[in-house]
Structures are given as C-alpha cells and as structure tokens.
Design a protein around this motif. Structure first.
Motif, mmCIF file in Angstrom:
data_model
loop_
_atom_site.group_PDB
_atom_site.id
_atom_site.type_symbol
_atom_site.label_atom_id
_atom_site.label_comp_id
_atom_site.label_asym_id
_atom_site.label_seq_id
_atom_site.Cartn_x
_atom_site.Cartn_y
_atom_site.Cartn_z
ATOM 1 N N LEU A 167 90.421 76.097 143.491
ATOM 2 C CA LEU A 167 90.680 76.429 142.085
ATOM 3 C C LEU A 167 90.906 77.933 141.908
ATOM 4 C CD1 LEU A 167 88.140 74.218 140.071
ATOM 5 C CD2 LEU A 167 90.600 73.864 140.365
ATOM 6 N N SER A 168 90.092 78.737 142.575
ATOM 7 C CA SER A 168 90.245 80.188 142.473
ATOM 8 C C SER A 168 91.587 80.625 143.049
ATOM 9 C CB SER A 168 89.110 80.895 143.218
ATOM 10 O OG SER A 168 87.865 80.607 142.627
ATOM 11 N N THR A 169 91.978 80.013 144.163
ATOM 12 C CA THR A 169 93.265 80.360 144.773
ATOM 13 C C THR A 169 94.409 80.037 143.817
ATOM 14 O OG1 THR A 169 92.350 79.935 146.973
ATOM 15 C CG2 THR A 169 94.741 79.974 146.772
ATOM 16 N N ALA A 170 94.318 78.895 143.155
ATOM 17 C CA ALA A 170 95.344 78.523 142.177
ATOM 18 C C ALA A 170 95.379 79.508 141.015
ATOM 19 C CB ALA A 170 95.086 77.106 141.662
ATOM 20 N N SER A 171 94.204 79.987 140.592
ATOM 21 C CA SER A 171 94.141 80.959 139.498
ATOM 22 C C SER A 171 94.803 82.272 139.894
ATOM 23 C CB SER A 171 92.682 81.198 139.109
ATOM 24 O OG SER A 171 92.574 82.184 138.109
ATOM 25 N N TYR A 172 94.548 82.745 141.121
ATOM 26 C CA TYR A 172 95.196 83.965 141.597
ATOM 27 C C TYR A 172 96.704 83.785 141.697
ATOM 28 C CZ TYR A 172 90.623 85.931 142.753
ATOM 29 O OH TYR A 172 89.341 86.429 142.688
ATOM 30 N N ALA A 173 97.126 82.597 142.143
ATOM 31 C CA ALA A 173 98.565 82.328 142.249
ATOM 32 C C ALA A 173 99.219 82.351 140.869
ATOM 33 C CB ALA A 173 98.791 80.981 142.929
ATOM 34 N N LEU A 195 97.751 87.866 148.034
ATOM 35 C CA LEU A 195 96.413 87.306 147.895
ATOM 36 C C LEU A 195 96.419 85.786 147.999
ATOM 37 C CD1 LEU A 195 93.436 87.765 147.391
ATOM 38 C CD2 LEU A 195 93.910 87.814 144.932
ATOM 39 N N ALA A 196 97.358 85.131 147.321
ATOM 40 C CA ALA A 196 97.408 83.670 147.358
ATOM 41 C C ALA A 196 97.681 83.163 148.773
ATOM 42 C CB ALA A 196 98.481 83.167 146.396
ATOM 43 N N LYS A 197 98.608 83.810 149.476
ATOM 44 C CA LYS A 197 98.907 83.394 150.850
ATOM 45 C C LYS A 197 97.710 83.588 151.766
ATOM 46 C CE LYS A 197 103.941 84.015 151.099
ATOM 47 N NZ LYS A 197 105.033 84.826 151.719
ATOM 48 N N ARG A 198 97.041 84.721 151.606
ATOM 49 C CA ARG A 198 95.897 85.001 152.474
ATOM 50 C C ARG A 198 94.786 84.000 152.257
ATOM 51 N NH1 ARG A 198 92.429 88.908 150.204
ATOM 52 N NH2 ARG A 198 91.161 87.047 149.891
ATOM 53 N N ARG A 199 94.509 83.679 151.009
ATOM 54 C CA ARG A 199 93.448 82.713 150.714
ATOM 55 C C ARG A 199 93.810 81.319 151.215
ATOM 56 N NH1 ARG A 199 89.387 83.852 147.127
ATOM 57 N NH2 ARG A 199 89.365 81.671 146.430
ATOM 58 N N LEU A 200 95.063 80.945 151.090
ATOM 59 C CA LEU A 200 95.494 79.641 151.596
ATOM 60 C C LEU A 200 95.379 79.578 153.115
ATOM 61 C CD1 LEU A 200 96.629 76.877 150.942
ATOM 62 C CD2 LEU A 200 98.939 77.845 151.071
ATOM 63 N N LYS A 201 95.724 80.668 153.786
ATOM 64 C CA LYS A 201 95.599 80.730 155.237
ATOM 65 C C LYS A 201 94.132 80.572 155.658
ATOM 66 C CE LYS A 201 96.479 83.772 159.198
ATOM 67 N NZ LYS A 201 96.967 85.120 159.611
ATOM 68 N N SER A 202 93.217 81.212 154.942
ATOM 69 C CA SER A 202 91.791 81.085 155.245
ATOM 70 C C SER A 202 91.327 79.646 155.074
ATOM 71 C CB SER A 202 90.964 82.002 154.339
ATOM 72 O OG SER A 202 91.255 83.352 154.571
ATOM 73 N N TYR A 203 91.817 78.985 154.037
ATOM 74 C CA TYR A 203 91.398 77.608 153.772
ATOM 75 C C TYR A 203 91.900 76.658 154.858
ATOM 76 C CZ TYR A 203 89.919 73.611 151.008
ATOM 77 O OH TYR A 203 89.277 72.486 150.568
ATOM 78 N N LEU A 204 93.129 76.864 155.287
ATOM 79 C CA LEU A 204 93.672 76.022 156.354
ATOM 80 C C LEU A 204 92.906 76.239 157.656
ATOM 81 C CD1 LEU A 204 97.507 76.363 155.645
ATOM 82 C CD2 LEU A 204 96.023 74.395 155.168
ATOM 83 N N ALA A 205 92.510 77.468 157.925
ATOM 84 C CA ALA A 205 91.705 77.759 159.120
ATOM 85 C C ALA A 205 90.342 77.074 159.017
ATOM 86 C CB ALA A 205 91.542 79.261 159.288
ATOM 87 N N PHE A 206 89.764 77.037 157.825
ATOM 88 C CA PHE A 206 88.515 76.314 157.599
ATOM 89 C C PHE A 206 88.685 74.831 157.899
ATOM 90 C CE2 PHE A 206 86.771 73.622 154.101
ATOM 91 C CZ PHE A 206 85.478 73.470 154.594
ATOM 92 N N LEU A 207 89.764 74.241 157.427
ATOM 93 C CA LEU A 207 89.993 72.814 157.654
ATOM 94 C C LEU A 207 90.134 72.495 159.140
ATOM 95 C CD1 LEU A 207 92.454 71.910 154.738
ATOM 96 C CD2 LEU A 207 89.988 71.455 154.887
ATOM 97 N N ARG A 208 90.747 73.404 159.900
ATOM 98 C CA ARG A 208 90.918 73.150 161.334
ATOM 99 C C ARG A 208 89.576 73.093 162.067
ATOM 100 N NH1 ARG A 208 95.611 76.403 160.651
ATOM 101 N NH2 ARG A 208 94.474 78.314 161.192
ATOM 102 N N LEU A 209 88.613 73.897 161.615
ATOM 103 C CA LEU A 209 87.304 73.940 162.273
ATOM 104 C C LEU A 209 86.289 72.989 161.644
ATOM 105 C CD1 LEU A 209 86.925 77.779 162.881
ATOM 106 C CD2 LEU A 209 87.286 76.010 164.604
ATOM 107 N N LEU A 210 86.653 72.385 160.525
ATOM 108 C CA LEU A 210 85.712 71.529 159.806
ATOM 109 C C LEU A 210 85.179 70.364 160.651
ATOM 110 C CD1 LEU A 210 84.204 70.856 157.214
ATOM 111 C CD2 LEU A 210 86.263 69.665 156.396
ATOM 112 N N PRO A 211 86.013 69.647 161.406
ATOM 113 C CA PRO A 211 85.462 68.536 162.206
ATOM 114 C C PRO A 211 84.349 68.974 163.154
ATOM 115 C CG PRO A 211 87.854 68.368 162.099
ATOM 116 C CD PRO A 211 87.492 69.691 161.506
#
Length: 455
Positions: free
Chosen positions: A387-393, A411-427
């Motif tokens: 939600l915060s990323t969408a607000s910044y976008a 900022l929006a790209k950087r935050r999205l990149k961080s989130y995708l990296a989180f998803l990769r390590l989530l399992p």
C-alpha cells in the motif's frame, strides 16, 4: 581500573571490515587501549575482500590482531567466520569498523553478563561520533496539493558543509523535516523543510565551536529565508536552483544518541532506542531491552552455541534483530549498560539513505517478520508495504504525469525491487519459521505483546 587479571574471562572482539580505511585502523587502535588485560583479549578482524589497503595497514600496525579473509564480500554475516568457533573465549564482542570504544567500554558489559546467567547479550550507549550545534531555518511555506500532497513545504536541503568540508553524511535533518527524496543533480538526495526546521551540524567532540556552516538550499519559487545558529542570524535569498547559504556557527555542542539498546516498534520495525535524541541523561540507568545492536554488543558464548549465528541470507541489516528474536524465543534476555560508551560514524559503512541501505532494510524487515513474528503481523506488514509503495507511486509517478511533468520512478521502483527480493526468499523463511516455532520457550505473541513500543 582494569579488572583483576587472574579472574578476567577471555573475550574475543570481532570487527568486520570492508574498505574501512582509516576508520577501521582507529577502531582497532581504540580496542588496543581497552581497560582489559591484554592476555584476556583477542581482536579478530574479518575482512570482506577490501581493496583499499586497510588489511595491510592493520597487519603492519597491529601484528597481534588476527585477520580472517572472507574470500569475498559476504555482508554482515561474514562475522560468523569469527563467531562460530571462538576458541576458548567465554564472550564474543561485535564492533562496527566505524565505531570507537572508550577505554571503559568492555568491563560493564562483562559484569552485566557475569551477574545474570539468563542474559545472552549486553549492549552499551552508542553515541554519534561528532557532537552537534543547531542551525535553525525559518521559511515561507507552500502546499503542493497535486497527487494528494498536503504537506507544508519550505526549502529543500541537499548539502551541508563545515569549514569547506562536506558533512552532509554526518549532519542530522530531524526537527521540522519531511522524508528523504530523490532529485536531479546537483541536489541528488534532499529533504524538504517545513516552516521551521533545525539542522544539526557536526563538530568535533571537545573542540571549541567556531567556523562556518554552508547549507545548499532550493525552493519552488524565490523566497527569503532566515538562518540562526546560537546568537548568530542571517537572511538569505533562496531560488529555484540549488545554491549555498552561509552562517557562522555558535551555541553549546551536545551529544546525540545512536542506540541505547534496540526495540520493536509498532508495525514490526526494528528501532534504535533513543535514536536521534540529544543525550540529556535519559538513558543513564541500566535496563533490559528487546534486542542488542550488532554495531556494538557483547554476546555470551553459550547463547551463540544454543541459538546460532547470523542468517547468511540477510547480507545487510536486521541480522541482529533476527538473532535477538530467535534468542528471546529460546528464553534469553538482553541487558543495556549506560557506562559502556562507544561513538559511531552512523551510516559510514554502507551509506545511510543510499539505495543499498533502503533495499536491504526494507527486504530484511519483512523477512524477519515472516520468520519470527505472529502470522497476522507478518502478513499485515507485507500488505502495508504494498500500500505504501502504491502511495509513493501515486505521488511521484501518477501525479506528475497528470500535470504533464516528468515522473520520478526511483522510489517506487526501488521499493518494488525490495518486495520481489523478499518474495524470492520467503519460502526459505517459512521453512525456518516452522522449525523455530515448533517448541519455543516464549511464543512470538508473547514477545510482541511484551516488547512492542509505539512511536
């Protein structure tokens, strides 16, 4: 006075170096002057493939210091190379390469752990390396309005110099400032002030206040701005292009706290207790704290043997929060001792406010929660991040586009990149979560209920 030599436990002090330059040399030199028997002190530097010559400088100046070559840049978990098997050491201390202990730093931490066998770690009072004097800014304001931006903005501050030296990395833009933003050269990173704001300008501890500060300022339109430091004040014109404004420094220098133990902040954030507060004695009493800070802490050997070392998938930031949380789940506690004082060049190691800093802080906070926190808190934090990323976008991308201006996507790209990296390590984090929460001594719900603070 140094502890009794015959009774002092063996302590291994671990310093992680990555191109630490003269800072890491100063760090080790301070350790060599600790009030602790030298035959009961091991100093080990783990080097993350530095290319600045600092390992050679350390070997030449400190021949008794052991240097471990990690073989590459393994991030903060490279400390594990000196923590997993600390030989005969009863305690392992961690010190950042840009942190400088006072001679009496170690003894109070050892005393705290010797007195409390249930304490896994002790941490001291970390101050920012410089002291500070204030430069106050008073400015007319405007409200952008577009994209729902209702902030009252004064001027952009993107640079701080003291006597011709760039001190932006050490200056503190705290009171009356909005969040960090990205702009075009020459500003780069900047913060908007409100109508009244105060810049903490760094000065050397113990040095008399004098000299001159320059602030790089810009605004949405030409305006007159007032600067004040102590009893000195000036009126300066500020235009739409960034320019320098100068003022003589005055006032009484003061210390600012970097960390007085770590805390769990509402929403699942790790935080430095006392961060950015002037040191007025408010943290001069011993206390139990939620977590210890990896920048300076003394860890019990038995605690490490039971709980383990840093999670190597984190690379930078939140590793100490993760290890602290794992220890709390196993029934360990952590102590703060104000007599153990250390000074820290905050952000010097990886660049506070940099893209690297933001990426790992944001990714790893979510990983810590996925691994350790109650499920509802972990899921809520991940959702709120989106939600915060969408607000910044909306503010930085959609708003400018609707006004026919160039969007700022950084900022929006950087935050999205961080989130995708989180998803990769989530399992992998969920696998660890199942293992850690199989038979906890203290549940994650109990930990969150007991230690969460509201900011």
């Amino acid at each position: 006075m140094a502890p009794n030599r015959s009774r002092a436990p063996l302590v291994r002090v671990v310093v992680l170096n990555f191109n630490g330059g003269t800072d890491v040399v100063r760090c080790v030199d301070c350790l060599e002057h600790l009030d602790w028997p030298q035959d009961r002190l091991e100093v080990v530097v783990v080097d993350n493939a530095s290319t600045d010559g600092s390992p050679a400088a350390l070997r030449e100046r400190f021949p008794r210091v052991e240097i471990i070559d990690s073989g590459g840049n393994l991030g903060f978990p490279a400390n594990n190379l000196a923590m997993r098997d600390p030989g005969d050491a009863e305690y392992v201390a961690l010190i950042n390469p840009d942190a400088f202990v006072e001679p009496s730093w170690l003894a109070p931490l050892v005393d705290a752990l010797e007195e409390d066998p249930k304490a896994g770690a002790a941490t001291g009072k970390m101050l920012f390396a410089p002291t500070f004097v204030d430069v106050e800014i008073e400015s007319p304001t405007f409200v952008p309005g577009a994209g729902g931006d209702v902030r009252e903005l004064g001027v952009r501050v993107s640079g701080v110099e003291v006597d011709g030296k760039d001190e932006m990395a050490n200056a503190q833009l705290v009171e009356g400032f909005h969040g960090l933003e990205h702009g075009a050269a020459p500003e780069g990173l900047f913060r908007w002030s409100s109508g009244r704001a105060s810049v903490r300008v760094p000065v050397a501890p113990g040095a008399p206040v004098g000299g001159t500060a320059r602030l790089r300022l810009a605004a949405e339109a030409p305006k007159q701005v007032s600067l004040r430091s102590g009893d000195h004040s000036v009126e300066v014109p500020v235009g739409t292009e960034a320019g320098w404004a100068e003022i003589a420094l005055a006032g009484e220098p003061y210390d600012v706290i970097n960390n007085a133990g770590s805390q769990l902040v509402e929403g699942g954030y790790g935080g430095d207790r006392g961060f950015l507060q002037p040191d007025r004695g408010q943290f001069d009493e011993p206390a139990e704290v939620f977590a210890w800070c990896g920048g300076q802490a003394l860890l019990r050997r038995r605690y490490l043997d039971e709980v383990g070392v840093f999670d190597e998938s984190f690379f930078l930031y939140y590793e100490d929060t993760d290890l602290s949380w794992r220890g709390r789940s196993a029934g360990w506690r952590y102590l703060y001792r104000p007599e153990a004082v250390i000074r820290h060049l905050h952000g010097a190691s990886a660049g506070e406010g940099s893209a690297v800093f933001a990426h790992y802080v944001e990714r790893n906070r979510l990983l810590v929660l996925a691994k350790n926190a109650p499920a509802r808190l972990a899921a809520s934090a991940a959702f709120r991040y989106l939600l915060s990323t969408a607000s910044y976008a909306r503010r930085d991308v959609l708003g400018p586009m609707l006004r026919g201006r160039r969007p700022n996507t950084v900022l929006a790209k950087r935050r999205l990149k961080s989130y995708l990296a989180f998803l990769r390590l989530l399992p992998a984090m969920l696998v660890e979560r199942r293992r850690l929460q199989r038979h906890p001594v203290v549940s994650s719900d109990e930990i969150v209920q007991r230690w969460t603070v509201v900011r």
